[in-house]
Design a protein around this motif. Structure first.
Motif, mmCIF file in Angstrom:
data_model
loop_
_atom_site.group_PDB
_atom_site.id
_atom_site.type_symbol
_atom_site.label_atom_id
_atom_site.label_comp_id
_atom_site.label_asym_id
_atom_site.label_seq_id
_atom_site.Cartn_x
_atom_site.Cartn_y
_atom_site.Cartn_z
ATOM 1 N N TYR A 348 0.781 -1.229 -0.124
ATOM 2 C CA TYR A 348 -0.021 0.046 -0.081
ATOM 3 C C TYR A 348 0.642 1.320 0.084
ATOM 4 O O TYR A 348 0.711 2.040 -0.732
ATOM 5 C CB TYR A 348 -0.735 -0.012 1.126
ATOM 6 N N THR A 351 6.381 3.163 4.751
ATOM 7 C CA THR A 351 6.379 3.750 6.023
ATOM 8 C C THR A 351 7.456 4.485 6.606
ATOM 9 O O THR A 351 8.403 4.631 6.038
ATOM 10 C CB THR A 351 6.285 2.489 7.177
ATOM 11 N N TYR A 418 -5.342 -4.182 9.285
ATOM 12 C CA TYR A 418 -4.603 -2.908 9.050
ATOM 13 C C TYR A 418 -3.794 -2.887 7.822
ATOM 14 O O TYR A 418 -3.421 -2.052 7.222
ATOM 15 C CB TYR A 418 -4.147 -2.552 10.501
ATOM 16 N N ASP A 419 -3.004 -4.124 7.798
ATOM 17 C CA ASP A 419 -2.103 -4.275 6.797
ATOM 18 C C ASP A 419 -2.469 -4.538 5.235
ATOM 19 O O ASP A 419 -1.814 -4.742 4.254
ATOM 20 C CB ASP A 419 -0.946 -5.071 7.487
ATOM 21 N N LEU A 668 -6.188 6.623 6.019
ATOM 22 C CA LEU A 668 -5.204 5.377 5.390
ATOM 23 C C LEU A 668 -4.362 5.856 4.205
ATOM 24 O O LEU A 668 -3.246 5.585 4.031
ATOM 25 C CB LEU A 668 -6.143 4.392 4.568
ATOM 26 N N GLN A 673 2.579 7.671 7.933
ATOM 27 C CA GLN A 673 2.521 6.247 7.562
ATOM 28 C C GLN A 673 3.587 5.539 8.695
ATOM 29 O O GLN A 673 4.618 5.899 8.798
ATOM 30 C CB GLN A 673 2.809 5.900 6.232
ATOM 31 N N PRO A 674 2.869 4.484 9.443
ATOM 32 C CA PRO A 674 1.527 4.281 9.195
ATOM 33 C C PRO A 674 0.517 5.062 10.176
ATOM 34 O O PRO A 674 0.931 5.775 11.010
ATOM 35 C CB PRO A 674 1.517 2.695 10.026
#
Length: 797
Positions: A348, A351, A418-419, A668, A673-674
């Motif tokens: 996604y 981080t 969440y991941d 999101l 991030q996260p």
């Protein structure tokens, strides 16, 4: 290879060791200039020139030049410009970097182009074997970095070779090696300051051949300037030209927006070789209607700006305060970038330990958010996409460009951890305001191709501003109707009715009533969330909901349901969150012909109910009552409502909840991030309170039958639910369904679970169902789906 000499002092940065390498007899950094386009400069761009002192060509495939500020901070990142080709023996190789707004003379045609805005006076340039960004930020650490082929620190640069950095760099002076390209690994000794003299691999100098963009074009308004769109966009989320004025940036108009945030998108059809740099950008005209049309070839002047739609969102790179010259119209548009499972990565976002990813070099082949950012403002296209978020009142819908990504049972995309935020989701809007926007439900399809510029906003992140919209195919999604409970089953449901008050239109009452009477098949007990007081969102001291509940129960009766009675605790004015003045609360509706309510007076807005152990088991001190309403966990939030019911001689405790909202959490798609989920702290505290209360019930009667339900505003995999179930005192029934059916709400195209029913260990015989009637539909009575559990109470022994 770089080695370190001496020891690094822990007390002063000036005591750091210099970096040394085996002196190069081949490729070196020959000249560095960071003053391009600055005040007093003649050249319009920064540049780095490489040289080859060897007798054979030096292959640069897979190499890069990288830049670090002279005094790097903890957040500083090396900026990378990828190279290709080779440096001929005795030859030069020219890397063009960012352009400024001044200067009159173009570089000769560069051999590689980047968008790094180098400092004129202090910085470090490294020639690197590889394109991954370096991480070293001291001379000592860079000395140990084997990928560095050569390194030049200038001005007051911390990272340098030898006795010190080379001095004298300025807006009008570069630093360069002598003609022999001698390298003793001492920047101060090997390079000197002088007039910039860029040379490319063809031996061209400024004015001796084709330049890098027309030299600014003088005063001719029809001649492109030196800055291109990819120079503006750069290789990170932030433009290297942010805050600077740009002149006559060429591009083709690919989309025009005449409402809301007015403006248009331009795209340069002559792309550079760097996949990180977008060729499109939004030109913001403000309140003025754009005086251009799709297909126009334009030159745009204005100021580069990074617009943050919110404090936690990513930014949108724009040209603001624009003026434009239209050179021609009706031009063919650049080929649109295809969005599909092959092009959009599965990971996604990068981080940064919860920090901003703004300055990170984009990795569009690795992260979906980087891929979309690298195409920000460009034409994109997708085909035959499934709708995963229904059309909203704002004429927008969500699709997935990855048809096999986390499918839900009814055509959506499931958010299950969440991941796994689901990278194929995109919001779609139309730039054609004259045509009706399609009314789509989840599971429908946009057939054919949808094409338009890729935009970014705080609501949902990346979105397609469609100039061509696919054709809606209705796949016939239907609202569910659950079965009616049997005579020996106690049916308990939960339903968030979205700020219902006595002033609402009758249609809203009728729609919600149909959901209870028909779709839920008239449960015995219904826990309602978001019942407002009788005057709605008006702070006038009213806290009762009698008129609201009378209208609602009358509507249920008219829809074929039973004559429900109700119980609730009225909140204190503006103490329970929600809309100011609305005083939302939980309410129990119950069918007195099927179940009785045990009334024990004394519960009010500030008095806590408790549990008493008797010879017949547990009982409440107040029914209805509230759980610890004065506790810090419930500040500005709804307090749980507890009631004691009797069904076929069996006592059942029902605890209705509406935990604090997710407002304030970072999105999101945001730049942090996260993302931080700050609201989770209070929900965990609330979950702990409810968990403690259930444990007190079980301490009084280990066989106590408890149903905990409501809008918990959190996911089944969240720490909130883990806290609520601590000690295995409650079972989350959503986890008993097949994975593809675990959702009660749809947000930004993600089907997710926010509403829950949980039961105590004694509830062993049950039938549970989420009844999908709202969240997947454009026409909604509420934004939540209700759910129901049917309990065979007599057999739960």
């Amino acid at each position: 290879m770089l080695i370190a000499v001496g020891l690094a002092s822990a007390f002063a940065i000036t005591s750091l060791p210099a970096a040394y390498a085996t002196p190069s007899g081949t490729a070196v950094i020959a000249e560095v200039y960071g003053g391009g386009g600055n005040s007093g400069a003649t050249l319009v761009r920064d540049f780095v020139e490489l040289g080859n002192a060897g007798s054979a060509a030096y292959d640069l495939s897979g190499y890069s030049v990288q830049y670090l500020p002279g005094s790097p901070s903890a957040s500083s990142q090396w900026q990378v410009t990828a190279l290709s080709g080779a440096v001929a023996p005795g030859g030069r190789y020219l890397v063009a970097e960012a352009a400024g707004t001044g200067g009159t003379t173009a570089l000769p045609a560069p051999d590689a182009t980047g968008s790094v805005a180098m400092s004129a006076t202090s910085g470090t340039i490294a020639l690197v074997s590889g394109t991954a960004a370096l991480s070293c930020k001291t001379a000592a650490d860079c000395a140990a970095e084997s990928r560095i082929v050569d390194l030049v620190g200038y001005g007051s640069a911390v990272v340098r070779e030898g006795s010190g950095p080379v001095t004298g760099a300025s807006n009008t002076a570069s630093v360069a090696r002598g003609s022999s390209l001698a390298d003793t690994d001492d920047n101060a000794a090997d390079l000197t300051a002088g007039t910039p003299s860029p040379v490319n691999s063809a031996g061209q100098t400024p004015g001796s051949g084709d330049g890098d963009g027309g030299g600014g074009g003088g005063g001719d308004p029809t001649t492109p300037g030196t800055v291109r769109v990819h120079d503006i966009q750069g290789t990170t989320r932030l433009s290297p030209l942010n805050g600077q004025s740009v002149t006559r940036v060429p591009g083709l108009v690919t989309g025009v927006r005449t409402s809301g945030s007015k403006g248009y998108w331009i795209q340069d059809p002559s792309a550079d070789a760097d996949p990180r740099t977008s060729e499109g950008v939004f030109v913001y005209t403000g309140s003025a209607d754009p005086a251009v049309a799709v297909g126009d070839s334009v030159l745009v002047s204005g100021k580069v700006s990074e617009y943050y739609p919110s404090s936690t969102s990513q930014s949108l790179t724009e040209i603001t305060g624009p003026t434009a010259t239209v050179l021609s119209g009706g031009n063919a548009l650049p080929t649109a970038l295809t969005l599909d499972p092959a092009s959009v990565p599965d990971a996604y976002a990068p981080t940064a330990g919860g920090g901003s990813i703004d300055a990170l070099a984009l990795e569009p082949a690795v992260y979906a958010q980087d891929f979309y950012e690298s195409a920000e403002g460009m034409r994109v296209t997708f085909a035959d996409a499934r709708v995963v978020g229904a059309t909203t009142a704002y004429d927008e819908l969500w699709v997935t460009v990855k048809p096999d990504e986390s499918p839900s049972a009814r055509g959506g995309t499931l958010y299950s951890s969440y991941d796994q935020p689901n990278t194929g989701r995109l919001k779609v809007m139309a730039l054609d305001t004259a045509a009706a926007f399609p009314t789509a439900n989840v599971g429908d399809e946009l057939s054919g191709t949808t094409t338009g510029p890729l935009d970014y906003s705080t609501y949902g992140g990346y979105n397609v501003q469609a100039t061509a919209l696919g054709t809606l195919v209705d796949n016939g999604l239907e609202r569910e109707v659950t079965r009616r409970q049997k005579g020996d089953e106690l049916a308990v449901a939960t339903y968030n009715v979205e700020n219902l008050d006595a002033l609402d239109e009758q249609e809203k009452f009728d729609r919600l009533a149909e959901g209870v009477a028909v779709n839920l098949s008239s449960p015995d007990v219904v826990a309602l969330e978001e019942i407002q007081d009788d005057t709605g969102a008006t702070s006038d001291g009213t806290v009762t909901s009698e008129a609201t509940l009378k209208r609602f129960t009358d509507a249920i009766r008219a829809a074929g349901g039973p004559r429900y009675q109700w119980r609730y605790i009225a909140p204190a004015e503006n103490q329970d969150g929600g809309e100011p003045g609305g005083n939302i609360r939980q309410v129990f509706l119950f069918n007195p012909k099927r179940v009785s309510f045990t009334d024990r007076a004394g519960g009010d807005a500030t008095t806590a109910t408790g549990v008493v152990k008797t010879r017949k088991g547990a009982r409440l001190t107040y029914s209805p009552g509230r759980i610890d309403p004065a506790g810090d966990a419930w500040d500005n939030s709804r307090k749980p409502l507890v009631g004691e019911f009797v069904f076929h001689g069996e006592t059942v405790f029902v605890i209705a909840n509406h935990f604090t909202s997710k407002g304030g959490d970072q999105p999101l798609h945001g730049r942090y991030q996260p993302p931080a989920r700050s609201s989770e702290t209070q929900r965990q505290a609330q979950a702990a309170e409810v968990n403690t209360f259930v444990k007190s019930l079980l301490a009084a009667d280990k066989n106590a039958k408890a149903v905990v339900l409501g809008d918990l505003n959190d996911f089944e995999f969240s720490p909130t639910v883990t806290t609520l179930t601590d000690g295995k005192v409650l079972k989350p029934l959503i986890t008993t369904l097949p994975a593809a059916q675990r959702y009660t709400y749809v947000y930004d195209g993600n089907a997710q679970t926010l509403d829950h029913i949980l039961t105590s260990p004694a509830v062993t015989r049950f039938d549970y169902d989420v009844v999908h009637i709202n969240a997947e539909f454009a026409d909604q009575a509420s934004d939540h789906d209700p759910q129901i559990v049917r309990i065979d109470v007599a057999k739960c022994r």
